[in-house]
Write a protein that holds these residues in place. Structure first.
Motif, mmCIF file in Angstrom:
data_model
loop_
_atom_site.group_PDB
_atom_site.id
_atom_site.type_symbol
_atom_site.label_atom_id
_atom_site.label_comp_id
_atom_site.label_asym_id
_atom_site.label_seq_id
_atom_site.Cartn_x
_atom_site.Cartn_y
_atom_site.Cartn_z
ATOM 1 N N ARG A 1 0.819 -1.217 0.000
ATOM 2 C CA ARG A 1 0.000 0.000 0.000
ATOM 3 C C ARG A 1 0.859 1.276 0.000
ATOM 4 O O ARG A 1 0.621 2.175 -0.801
ATOM 5 N N ARG B 1 2.283 1.783 -3.429
ATOM 6 C CA ARG B 1 1.313 2.345 -4.372
ATOM 7 C C ARG B 1 1.135 3.848 -4.129
ATOM 8 O O ARG B 1 1.056 4.636 -5.073
ATOM 9 N N VAL C 1 -4.319 7.915 -0.738
ATOM 10 C CA VAL C 1 -4.056 6.475 -0.765
ATOM 11 C C VAL C 1 -3.685 5.952 0.615
ATOM 12 O O VAL C 1 -4.035 4.827 0.987
ATOM 13 N N LEU C 2 -2.984 6.777 1.390
ATOM 14 C CA LEU C 2 -2.485 6.382 2.705
ATOM 15 C C LEU C 2 -2.880 7.471 3.704
ATOM 16 O O LEU C 2 -2.083 8.359 4.012
ATOM 17 N N ALA D 1 -6.482 4.795 -8.020
ATOM 18 C CA ALA D 1 -6.209 4.534 -6.605
ATOM 19 C C ALA D 1 -7.391 4.938 -5.741
ATOM 20 O O ALA D 1 -8.057 5.942 -6.002
ATOM 21 N N LEU E 1 -7.523 4.090 1.537
ATOM 22 C CA LEU E 1 -7.533 2.917 2.406
ATOM 23 C C LEU E 1 -8.720 3.003 3.348
ATOM 24 O O LEU E 1 -8.957 4.009 3.995
#
Length: 213
Positions: free
Chosen positions: A85, A88, A156-157, A206, A209
């Motif tokens: 993760r 990415r 994304v994070l 994307a 999370l």
């Protein structure tokens, strides 16, 4: 019967904007832009006139570290070896940096061509100095790239969103502090960075999370 026409051939009717109205709008827009530039210059002068010896060295170093997105590259490298993760997130983040850099340097600066601030006239202390770039001032490419990276990686994070956002904000302020950008350049760079991140996220597909409820 035929429709009556004006002697000058204008058949636009009573609701068509006349040349006088268009000129008035143009003058109003020019006045607004002039006032915004005045505010921008006043903010720049206020930062220049504020003595901050404890911050000068740190912000000068941060500005140097952000050259060519070195800070973002270092963070991306760390993320790349931290799992699937984060890897990415790093890839999408660097994609966003590429879009922001190209948009600001190849498009924005060439279209606007705003001159860089005059540090000597504003009396920016030499302790803050970094090399003055030869490129146009608007928008701030450093800010665009830093915000693009922070935004894309943060989507994304999410755990990285706040620290990277704070870092990107510091990079933007540092460019004003060292005297190479007006605050308006930084604001425009931030907007461009967000748009670049959105483009990179859309291309990559994307998704953020999601944590279990």
């Amino acid at each position: 019967m035929t429709e009556p026409t004006h002697a000058d051939g204008d058949t636009g009717g009573p609701f068509a904007p006349g040349p006088g109205r268009a000129r008035a709008r143009g003058r109003a827009l020019t006045a607004v832009l002039g006032e915004l530039r005045a505010v921008d210059g006043a903010l720049y002068a206020a930062v220049a006139a504020t003595s901050t010896p404890a911050l000068d060295r740190a912000l000068r170093r941060l500005s140097h570290a952000a050259d060519h997105s070195k800070v973002s590259l270092g963070i991306a490298a760390a993320l790349a070896v931290s799992g699937a993760r984060p890897r990415r997130a790093a890839l999408v983040g660097m994609g966003a940096v590429a879009v922001a850099s190209a948009s600001s340097n190849l498009l924005g600066k060439r279209l606007v061509r705003r001159a860089r601030p005059d540090r000597e006239a504003a009396r920016v202390t030499v302790d803050r100095y970094v090399p003055m770039p030869a490129s146009a001032s608007f928008p701030s490419g450093h800010t665009a790239s830093a915000v693009a990276f922070a935004t894309a990686v943060g989507v994304v994070l999410p755990a990285a969103a706040v620290p990277l956002g704070v870092l990107a904000s510091a990079v933007g302020y540092a460019r004003v502090h060292v005297g190479v950008h007006y605050p308006g350049d930084v604001a425009a760079g931030a907007v461009l960075g967000i748009a670049s991140a959105a483009a990179a996220l859309a291309v990559s597909g994307a998704r953020p999370l999601r944590y279990p409820a």
